[in-house]
Write a protein that holds these residues in place. Structure first.
Motif, PDB file in Angstrom:
ATOM      1  N   LYS A  52      57.286 -17.292 -39.599  1.00  0.00           N
ATOM      2  CA  LYS A  52      58.581 -16.895 -40.157  1.00  0.00           C
ATOM      3  C   LYS A  52      58.417 -15.859 -41.254  1.00  0.00           C
ATOM      4  O   LYS A  52      59.224 -14.935 -41.370  1.00  0.00           O
ATOM      5  N   LYS A  56      59.744 -12.121 -40.685  1.00  0.00           N
ATOM      6  CA  LYS A  56      60.766 -11.481 -41.521  1.00  0.00           C
ATOM      7  C   LYS A  56      60.326 -10.075 -41.937  1.00  0.00           C
ATOM      8  O   LYS A  56      61.104  -9.124 -41.864  1.00  0.00           O
ATOM      9  N   LYS A 452      59.888  -7.484 -52.445  1.00  0.00           N
ATOM     10  CA  LYS A 452      60.629  -8.687 -52.835  1.00  0.00           C
ATOM     11  C   LYS A 452      60.179  -9.911 -52.019  1.00  0.00           C
ATOM     12  O   LYS A 452      59.920 -10.981 -52.565  1.00  0.00           O
ATOM     13  N   TYR A 453      60.088  -9.723 -50.709  1.00  0.00           N
ATOM     14  CA  TYR A 453      59.759 -10.881 -49.879  1.00  0.00           C
ATOM     15  C   TYR A 453      58.283 -11.247 -49.937  1.00  0.00           C
ATOM     16  O   TYR A 453      57.922 -12.410 -49.796  1.00  0.00           O
ATOM     17  N   ASP A 459      58.327 -19.212 -47.037  1.00  0.00           N
ATOM     18  CA  ASP A 459      59.234 -20.316 -47.326  1.00  0.00           C
ATOM     19  C   ASP A 459      58.566 -21.641 -47.003  1.00  0.00           C
ATOM     20  O   ASP A 459      57.675 -21.702 -46.155  1.00  0.00           O
ATOM     21  N   THR A 462      60.245 -26.098 -42.786  1.00  0.00           N
ATOM     22  CA  THR A 462      61.335 -26.953 -42.308  1.00  0.00           C
ATOM     23  C   THR A 462      61.252 -26.955 -40.793  1.00  0.00           C
ATOM     24  O   THR A 462      61.087 -25.899 -40.173  1.00  0.00           O
ATOM     25  N   ALA A 481      71.058 -21.621 -37.246  1.00  0.00           N
ATOM     26  CA  ALA A 481      69.729 -21.674 -37.850  1.00  0.00           C
ATOM     27  C   ALA A 481      69.406 -20.349 -38.520  1.00  0.00           C
ATOM     28  O   ALA A 481      68.676 -20.290 -39.494  1.00  0.00           O
ATOM     29  N   PHE A 482      69.946 -19.274 -37.974  1.00  0.00           N
ATOM     30  CA  PHE A 482      69.789 -17.978 -38.620  1.00  0.00           C
ATOM     31  C   PHE A 482      71.116 -17.251 -38.552  1.00  0.00           C
ATOM     32  O   PHE A 482      71.783 -17.277 -37.534  1.00  0.00           O
TER      33      PHE A 482
END
Lengths: 484, 339
Positions: A52, A56, A452-453, A459, A462, A481-482
């Protein structure tokens, strides 16, 4: 500057810019697909988190690669209409096939991947990213076939009645010997760049105190990135070597220009120049530092082979192309590229490429058998590797395109003859200024988002919803979910 | 059938695919400030087209590529001739596409407002300019004996061209409102439906004038049939939307756009870009075409892959067939953004 220069600058700026993102898209789609498949296989939460996280970053990067790609397809017609008329019968087909086979595949399945976490069974979801990767490979294949044809036209016939080059053998265009080695070279360097991206960012996060609890996960990213970058780096070197030999064969001037080798070394054992200072116009050499015989080996695979120099080749080219009265698409001229650009871009391409592969090897060594690098320079140094890889890619394209000049299609049409006759100077200036400013602003935004990310790190884990376990009505009402 | 005719038809099909699909996502983008009352609703609207806009846009890339391959002269004349409008469309598509991807990446309202503006303008300009471009292609533009366009930007901004732009603009707005009515639930669904009827009436009025003008200028029996069917489809769609049948309403605008574009191509044939300077300089399906061999190769590729593409693109619409309402939009978007 006349319209030719403006159009060339625009093509150069937009193409180099576009290709900053393309290798990352090609490679990251593969590596993210691999991560997601690892997660499905091992059920280790780290793999999903990495999927993920890098997914991203991939999307942020993909968006810019996509939009700058549209400009590429349009500007052949906009700025290079005479080129388009001359080559369209051959050059258009790979572009159309690329859109039909690759762009639809990439965009559709990327959309499914982004929004499909709670809609698709897990294996199908992972397959979507594999299909996106397949799309990027198909895209690379067709566009490189088109470019290879410009480097080494095959499978065509010049038709004097229509005044254009016409396709006679599509298969020959697809299996152009330049294409067969350019494709693996470009794809391997895309893998190397993306692996360096994962390696660099993982190493930087690994070295931060704040993410101490995630060290195990970032270590997985480091090891994966470094291994792939090293293997891909070797593949880049091997394919690049073969490419050099084919280039010497089909575009000897480009090899000579890469080396700033002015005089043919008829007794063999041509030297490889480490550093050459030439006159500013690039027409002759003043001083150089060289290693004997290495160029002969690079160009011909034999340290004793003779390599033709620029001055002899110029004469040959002038004989061959300069006196053809029927030539509509080139004029008698110099037929020599601008040597300082070819010479230095060739060196930067190779040098920076080796730096990335060497860096990856060093990281593998530092992290061998569970070792943890603690040096303060580790994070900041390793995160520079993807930047270096991206620069190496740019220099590679600058070299191969500038080295073909003055030709647009080698031996058939010069760049000067391809420019749009109907476009005014004003229009050309407007577009180059608008696009350059826009691209600059977008670069700032994109880098800002990436930083930034990256700073935020991956994350927490989950469990994604599994639609195969779909329940009753309350399932229908749960948030997506998104969502954008 | 001649292969050049086959490819003329295929390019028409690609443009029909583009306008019917990206048409509604242009509409959704332009209606963002009209239909949505807060950020949640704006996000809901954007998410209705979220998985689709990118795939929709590939239709125009394929149309461009196919034109380059099948009619290189057409591609060269059109793209170099319509230089500034195409540049504007490029810039619009760039900022619009990035807006979809980047808007949700930061929580600051100013960041979102700026990207919203990018979506609105980035949808408005192409919706208008594609219509201007198409009207001018059908009407003809000054082209000299070397097949080069000899006009400038203002040549294209003639009344007929501008009316064409207004027609696509209104049609796409209506189409977008129909799509929102079809794909959302809650209050916005009803607002969108009511708006689609109002916009539809405006679109119908403009379209009828434009199509009549086209028919009188360059039409033939075939184009007349298409134009009449297009008008019927549009009126039918509006009636259906009024009656609360959103699905049929959307099919109505979808069919209206498809039939109108088909009619324009029928009116254009066998020219691909008529010259107003001298009809001898007009680009036609024969004098602008690639060789028979190239067309043959391309036909084989298209015959194999077009059905596959249609299949999986239709499938994505099936996967995301569900209506979206406000409670489907995750609240804490920043935390969810990584998913």
């Amino acid at each position: 500057m006349d319209i030719l220069d403006v159009a060339r600058w625009q093509f150069g700026i937009t193409t180099v810019y576009h290709f900053l993102f393309v290798p990352l898209t090609i490679g990251l789609t593969l590596l993210v697909a691999v991560m997601e498949s690892f997660w499905l296989r091992t059920a280790k939460p780290e793999w999903l988190r990495l999927t993920k996280f890098f997914g991203k970053l991939l999307l942020i990067n993909f968006a810019l690669g996509l939009v700058t790609g549209i400009v590429q397809e349009f500007q052949f017609g906009m700025n290079w209409s005479d080129y388009s008329r001359f080559v369209g019968d051959i050059f258009g087909a790979p572009l159309a096939v690329e859109a039909l086979l690759a762009f639809f595949l990439e965009s559709t399945f990327l959309g499914l991947w982004i929004f499909g976490w709670d809609r698709l069974p897990r294996k199908l979801h992972a397959s979507c990213m594999w299909l996106v990767h397949l799309g990027t490979l198909a895209s690379a294949w067709f566009i490189l076939a088109a470019n290879s044809w410009m480097q080494h036209p095959v499978g065509y016939e010049y038709n004097p009645d229509t005044g254009r080059a016409e396709l006679t053998d599509f298969w020959a265009v697809m299996t152009n010997k330049v294409q067969l080695v350019t494709f693996p070279h470009v794809v391997a360097s895309a893998y190397m760049t993306s692996a360096a991206f994962i390696l660099g960012i993982s190493a930087w996060l690994y070295a931060r105190k704040r993410f101490e609890q995630d060290r195990e996960m970032y270590r997985m990213g480091i090891r994966m990135g470094a291994s792939v970058a090293l293997v891909a780096g070797l593949a880049v070197a091997i394919t690049g070597d073969i490419q050099g030999k084919i280039m010497t064969d089909v575009q000897p001037m480009k090899m000579a220009a890469a080396e700033a080798l002015y005089e043919t070394d008829s007794d063999g054992c041509a030297p490889f120049s480490l550093f050459t200072i030439g006159t500013p116009d690039g027409k002759s050499e003043k001083w150089s530092l060289t290693v004997p015989c290495v160029l002969s080996f690079l160009a011909e695979g034999d340290t004793d082979a003779s390599v033709e120099g620029i001055n002899d080749l110029r004469e040959q080219y002038q004989q061959e192309y300069g006196q053809d009265p029927g030539a509509a698409y080139y004029s008698p001229g110099d037929f020599t590229p601008y040597i300082p650009v070819t010479y230095w871009s060739f060196r930067f391409m190779i040098g920076l490429g080796f730096l990335v592969a060497g860096g990856a090897a060093l990281v593998l060594w530092l992290t061998r058998k569970g070792r943890a690098p603690t040096a303060r320079w580790f994070g900041p140094a390793v995160i520079s590797l993807p930047v270096i890889a991206v620069l190496a890619n740019s220099f590679g394209w600058i070299f191969t395109e500038m080295g073909r000049q003055p030709w647009a299609v080698f031996g058939l049409m010069t760049t000067a003859h391809g420019v749009s006759p109907g476009v005014s100077d004003l229009e050309a200036w407007i577009s180059v200024i608008v696009l350059t400013l826009l691209y600059a602003v977008l670069a700032v935004i994109e880098v800002g988002l990436l930083v930034k990310y990256v700073k935020k790190g991956a994350d927490p884990f989950t469990e994604p919803p599994d639609p195969t376990l779909r329940g009753g009505d309350e399932d229908q009402d749960r948030p997506m979910a998104f969502a954008y | 059938m001649e292969l050049t005719t086959v490819w003329f038809t295929l390019i028409a099909v690609l443009w029909i695919g583009y306008f019917t699909l990206e048409g509604f996502d242009f509409g959704v983008g332009m209606l963002l400030p009209v239909l949505a009352r807060d950020d949640r609703e704006r996000r809901m609207m954007i998410n209705t087209i979220g998985p689709h806009w990118d795939g929709n846009e590939v239709w125009v890339l394929t149309a461009g590529g196919a034109t380059f391959a099948a009619f290189p002269e057409w591609y060269a004349t059109l793209f170099s001739g319509f230089y500034l409008p195409l540049l504007l469309i490029l810039v619009a598509l760039i900022v619009r596409n990035l807006a979809f991807e980047y808007r949700h990446q930061r929580p600051e309202p100013s960041w979102k407002a700026r990207w919203d503006l990018a979506i609105i303008i980035g949808s408005f300009l192409p919706a208008l300019l594609w219509g201007v471009a198409f009207a001018n292609i059908v009407r003809g533009v000054p082209i000299d004996e070397t097949k080069d366009f000899t006009g400038n930007l203002f040549t294209l901004l003639n009344p007929f061209g501008l009316l064409g732009g207004v027609v696509t603009l209104l049609l796409f707005l209506t189409h977008g409102a129909m799509f929102i009515a079809l794909k959302t639930d809650g209050d916005i669904r009803h607002r969108a439906r009511a708006l689609s009827v109002q916009l539809g009436l405006g679109a119908a009025l403009a379209a009828v004038v434009f199509l009549l003008w086209t028919q009188i200028d360059t039409g033939n029996v075939g184009s007349a049939i298409f134009f009449v069917l297009a008008a019927l489809a549009l009126v039918g769609g509006i009636v259906m939307a009024r009656a609360g049948r959103e699905g049929w309403g959307f099919i109505g605008t979808f069919a209206a756009i498809a039939l109108a574009v088909a009619g324009l191509f029928v009116a254009l044939f066998p020219d691909v870009m008529p010259s107003t300077t001298d009809s001898a300089f007009s680009l036609t399906t024969t004098n602008a075409a690639a060789t028979h061999y190239t067309l043959k190769v391309m036909t084989v590729v298209a015959a194999i892959f077009t059905p596959i593409v249609l299949g999986y693109q239709a499938w994505t619409y099936w996967v995301f067939r569900k209506r979206i309402s406000v409670h489907h939009i995750p609240e804490a978007e920043l935390e969810n953004a990584g998913r």
